[in-house]
Design an enzyme around this catalytic site. Sequence first.
Site, PDB file in Angstrom:
ATOM      1  N   TYR A   1      36.346  11.548 -40.797  1.00 41.79           N
ATOM      2  CA  TYR A   1      35.379  11.411 -39.707  1.00 41.79           C
ATOM      3  C   TYR A   1      35.113  12.782 -39.102  1.00 41.79           C
ATOM      4  O   TYR A   1      35.974  13.665 -39.128  1.00 41.79           O
ATOM      5  CB  TYR A   1      35.924  10.497 -38.600  1.00 41.79           C
ATOM      6  CG  TYR A   1      35.737   9.020 -38.857  1.00 41.79           C
ATOM      7  CD1 TYR A   1      34.593   8.359 -38.431  1.00 41.79           C
ATOM      8  CD2 TYR A   1      36.721   8.283 -39.514  1.00 41.79           C
ATOM      9  CE1 TYR A   1      34.428   6.998 -38.652  1.00 41.79           C
ATOM     10  CE2 TYR A   1      36.560   6.908 -39.744  1.00 41.79           C
ATOM     11  CZ  TYR A   1      35.404   6.275 -39.304  1.00 41.79           C
ATOM     12  OH  TYR A   1      35.241   4.937 -39.520  1.00 41.79           O
TER      13      TYR A   1
ATOM     14  N   ASP B   1      31.589   1.160 -35.595  1.00 46.10           N
ATOM     15  CA  ASP B   1      31.117   0.505 -34.371  1.00 46.10           C
ATOM     16  C   ASP B   1      29.634   0.758 -34.116  1.00 46.10           C
ATOM     17  O   ASP B   1      29.036   1.655 -34.717  1.00 46.10           O
ATOM     18  CB  ASP B   1      31.893   1.060 -33.159  1.00 46.10           C
ATOM     19  CG  ASP B   1      33.280   0.471 -33.067  1.00 46.10           C
ATOM     20  OD1 ASP B   1      33.567  -0.519 -33.783  1.00 46.10           O
ATOM     21  OD2 ASP B   1      34.086   1.002 -32.278  1.00 46.10           O
TER      22      ASP B   1
END
Lengths: 266, 266
Positions: free
Chosen positions: B127, B69
């Site tokens: 992540y 994003d």
Amino acid sequence: MPIHPIELADKLVRSGDKYRYRLDLQYDGTEFSGMQWQPRKRTVQKCLEDALEILFCSKVRVITSSRTDAGVHAERQVVHFDSAKWRKPSSIVRACNVTLPPDIRIVHAEEVDAGFHARFSAKWRAYRYQIAQVPVAIGRQFVWQYFKQVDTPRLCSLAGVIIGNHNFTAFAHESPTEKHNYECTVYRSEWRQVGDLLQYEIDASRYVHGMVRMLVGTMIDIASGRENMLDFDKIMKSMDNRFAGTKAPPSGLTLSRIAYREWPDF
Amino acid sequence: MPIHPIELADKLVRSGDKYRYRLDLQYDGTEFSGMQWQPRKRTVQKCLEDALEILFCSKVRVITSSRTDAGVHAERQVVHFDSAKWRKPSSIVRACNVTLPPDIRIVHAEEVDAGFHARFSAKWRAYRYQIAQVPVAIGRQFVWQYFKQVDTPRLCSLAGVIIGNHNFTAFAHESPTEKHNYECTVYRSEWRQVGDLLQYEIDASRYVHGMVRMLVGTMIDIASGRENMLDFDKIMKSMDNRFAGTKAPPSGLTLSRIAYREWPDF
């Protein structure tokens, strides 16, 4: 030298009681024209004094421990200032961090006695220089991206040469208007490999202008085989900065701490 | 969905021989509207395809392993692309890094066989989310500055709840136009304290949109005592994202790696 607007007003404040505060700052120097106040420039001192003025409702002049050049960062810079008004140190941190731009943060504040001076009380300062030997996007603002082969053992032995008390004229900017003392005592001078980074750490009593970047650039020039260079100790002994090598870019340099006790203590 | 300009042209390229390349990228997501191509937006894919077009003298379409994003970073993102022209991988790295903006760097390139697919061949992705509990100026782009008291042991035990195969609807953005599979297998989910940073690391087979930021925000809400929250496992079992907490800001999130072998290998 440009005259700081509070230089004169400051003398008036000195009558009567005043409180002295020490602030520890962190800043990302990328977007600053250095630490020190300059007319019409975005400097750390200007931004900090503006934030303090809002909190104290009067002009404030901060005294900096170490000036840093445009583009140079500070992990922990120290300043002090006097004010006729008292504020709780933790409120100074919180309130100023609201009005300061995000590339400066106050990380600590305390009330100190009148004998404390950010610059003159400091015993030594530590700088770190970082070189990335592979391409980096994350944290590129804090490194010199340098991809030539570097002889690391050579680099480590060069670093050792400057330990002790030396005259650093060969690694200083010329400043024709000011008379300088070029003597500095270097307590530590070390290169190390941290992952893909080459890190240089230096602890010294004081620094002459441009010293760390000129030292780093010269060591890197020699260790990556640049020809026609004098030996490192010959360059130092020459006391002539025309023999020094490249000046390493400011992005890689961070003032890591200011110590108020004898080395190696803080 | 907007149509990528090379979508059709791409089909023509597929006739005849082609070479497939894998690129490993690092990017600082601060100034990007995310990874994926979008009309009139500055995205990583757009910048990368522009740089490859200069090198290959023809339009290139890259296939991304994981979309990120706006504002999310990648330490090591993987893409692949096909070209009718051959280029030496090391030249791709050097040449593209000249034309790419400094917030994207190609850190590795290699020629791969036609069976390799950046997205479908990937076995798991890692992540990292970083929270700074003290004010930071250096590296502020890569953390969430969050100063409330956090119950760290609580945070660690919450993280363990999601390990295994679960339905993550409760931590997913709604996407009314797409039918989603919300099942993900989480191999690792851990918080740890690194200096003044709280770091969360998650390794999973796949992620649903918004998942890591919603997981982090919800765990932090619970561990800093936000009232009126369901228990964490109840939120997960509800399969309703209205019960999830705050969505943590994108700045703290970094795609740290894409693995093409079974967990825990790369």
